[in-house]
Scaffold this active site. Structure first.
Site, mmCIF file in Angstrom:
data_model
loop_
_atom_site.group_PDB
_atom_site.id
_atom_site.type_symbol
_atom_site.label_atom_id
_atom_site.label_comp_id
_atom_site.label_asym_id
_atom_site.label_seq_id
_atom_site.Cartn_x
_atom_site.Cartn_y
_atom_site.Cartn_z
ATOM 1 N N HIS A 180 -6.094 -7.075 -5.525
ATOM 2 C CA HIS A 180 -5.879 -7.865 -4.690
ATOM 3 C C HIS A 180 -4.410 -8.744 -5.322
ATOM 4 O O HIS A 180 -3.711 -9.415 -4.917
ATOM 5 C CB HIS A 180 -6.538 -8.266 -3.080
ATOM 6 C CG HIS A 180 -7.506 -7.378 -2.982
ATOM 7 N ND1 HIS A 180 -6.546 -6.231 -2.638
ATOM 8 C CD2 HIS A 180 -7.916 -6.917 -2.654
ATOM 9 C CE1 HIS A 180 -7.266 -4.960 -2.325
ATOM 10 N NE2 HIS A 180 -8.660 -5.777 -2.402
ATOM 11 N N ASP A 216 -12.216 1.235 -5.342
ATOM 12 C CA ASP A 216 -12.555 0.331 -4.556
ATOM 13 C C ASP A 216 -12.214 0.844 -3.337
ATOM 14 O O ASP A 216 -11.099 1.254 -3.518
ATOM 15 C CB ASP A 216 -11.938 -0.872 -4.837
ATOM 16 C CG ASP A 216 -12.194 -1.746 -4.378
ATOM 17 O OD1 ASP A 216 -12.884 -2.650 -4.557
ATOM 18 O OD2 ASP A 216 -11.804 -2.280 -2.911
ATOM 19 N N HIS A 218 -10.345 -0.858 -0.462
ATOM 20 C CA HIS A 218 -9.345 -1.415 -0.647
ATOM 21 C C HIS A 218 -8.042 -0.858 -0.966
ATOM 22 O O HIS A 218 -8.612 -0.841 -2.831
ATOM 23 C CB HIS A 218 -9.670 -2.621 -0.034
ATOM 24 C CG HIS A 218 -10.691 -3.524 0.865
ATOM 25 N ND1 HIS A 218 -12.143 -3.414 0.373
ATOM 26 C CD2 HIS A 218 -10.751 -3.323 2.054
ATOM 27 C CE1 HIS A 218 -12.704 -3.325 1.501
ATOM 28 N NE2 HIS A 218 -11.654 -3.940 2.414
ATOM 29 N N ASP A 305 -17.480 -0.495 -3.069
ATOM 30 C CA ASP A 305 -17.633 -0.947 -1.097
ATOM 31 C C ASP A 305 -17.120 0.593 -0.252
ATOM 32 O O ASP A 305 -17.569 0.120 0.728
ATOM 33 C CB ASP A 305 -16.406 -2.108 -1.063
ATOM 34 C CG ASP A 305 -14.927 -2.369 -1.455
ATOM 35 O OD1 ASP A 305 -14.842 -0.682 -2.608
ATOM 36 O OD2 ASP A 305 -14.225 -3.536 -1.226
#
Length: 363
Positions: A180, A216, A218, A305
């Site tokens: 991120h 991931d 996200h 995740d």
């Protein structure tokens, strides 16, 4: 969309089995331990915590996956190949500036340069800097944050160097994670973009084309933004639909790159409740694009995740699905660096990470 590329002469197609994967790890990760993050109107204990790494290390040892080695030190230069020098300087000095105010708790931003505010001039005061250089309030800065995040980047760089030196694969057990983090901003538990730093290291050491596969839950908004206008690094991501999921403001399917990078960015957003079969189908789509790109190596932003019991995610993968992910990545036959990203079902994170790596290794 870019046409299928002819693999460059340096491309290495490798067999699937018979090697032991090294893990790179630094205990300095534990020096970053934020007390809280701002989440849905409340200060809550950080989901991203040091025990995540300890669970992964324990599972690696139990599985006898391979040796765990410390990172080398690569200095500042590989960081500023990806990140703006003023941003790196901010990360280095933020805690000193914060503590000079007499503050002893974590440094967190509370104001951001959003619409109708200037976003081109870094403020002089630390409170302004924290907002200028961040996208959210999930990035506490503590006394040990810079040591931990620079060590995390060195972990990724050491893994990248192992592959430049001839290894088939390596696992960079990075913490804090990185995908991120943009060229000039932290966010989503991420400060330096480890996967992007590793990919650029490969480019600087002879790989003509590098693919980054982000699995991931996200979207890796920072990684996408760093390479969005480039044709030499393909970014492919499958993730929660940004209409309903963090980071909300990037990760849509119509984001395909710009300028020279047009056609070299692939987003595969998936709905809440995505089941394993649908997820694996999207993974195959991403792998097909990577195969057609002609990459010399693949950096995998490895988040687990996507697990059905993850506390902040909404996919339905089980532990039994992760070996399949590893095996399908291995089928590319390319040098592969796994870089640790998310995964917040802490009790299960080690099992799920090791299952991906063992699937890749063919066992």
């Amino acid at each position: 969309m870019a046409s299928r590329a002819t693999p460059s002469p340096a491309t290495h197609r490798l067999p699937h089995s018979g090697t032991t994967m090294l893990t790179v790890h630094s205990p300095d990760h534990a020096l970053h331990h934020g007390a809280a993050e701002f989440y849905r109107g409340r200060l809550v204990p950080c989901f991203e915590m040091p025990s995540r790494v300890e669970h992964v290390l324990a599972s690696i040892a139990a599985a006898e996956l391979g040796a765990v080695i410390p990172p080398e030190s690569f200095g500042r230069e590989p960081l500023v190949r990806v990140h703006a020098p003023d941003y790196v300087a901010f990360l280095e000095s933020a805690w000193a500036e914060w503590s000079a105010l007499g503050e002893t708790g974590d440094a967190l931003p509370y104001v951001w340069p959003a619409r109708d505010l200037r976003g081109d001039v870094p403020p002089a005061h630390i409170d302004g800097k924290l907002g200028f250089y961040s996208i959210d309030a999930a990035v506490p800065i503590t006394a040990g944050t810079w040591t931990a995040v620079s060590a995390s980047a060195n972990v990724a760089l050491t893994g990248a160097k192992l592959i430049v030196d001839g290894a088939r694969s390596a696992f960079a057990l990075c913490r804090p994670p990185g995908h991120h983090a943009g060229a000039r901003a932290m966010g989503g538990f991420c400060y330096l973009n480890n996967a992007a730093i590793a990919a650029q290291y490969w480019r600087d050491h002879g790989m003509a084309r590098v693919a980054i596969l982000d699995v991931d839950y996200h979207h890796g908004n920072g990684t996408q933004a760093i390479f969005y206008d480039r044709a030499d690094v393909l970014f492919a991501s499958l993730h929660g639909d940004p209409q309903v999921e963090y980071p909300f403001f990037l990760g849509y399917a119509d984001e395909t790159g710009t300028g020279a990078g047009e056609g070299f960015n692939l987003n595969l957003p998936l709905a809440w409740g995505t089941e394993p079969a649908e997820y694996l189908s999207a993974l195959d789509t991403a792998l097909e694009r990577i195969a057609g790109f002609g990459a010399d190596g693949v950096v995998v932003s490895l988040g687990v995740d996507t697990f059905e019991h993850d506390p902040i995610s909404h996919f339905k993968l089980t532990s039994a699905d992760y070996p399949t992910i590893g095996a399908r990545i291995a089928a590319l036959g390319l040098p592969t660096l796994f870089v640790m990203e998310g995964g917040y079902a802490v009790a299960d994170i080690g099992t799920n990470v090791v299952n991906v790596l063992r699937g890749f290794e063919g066992g």
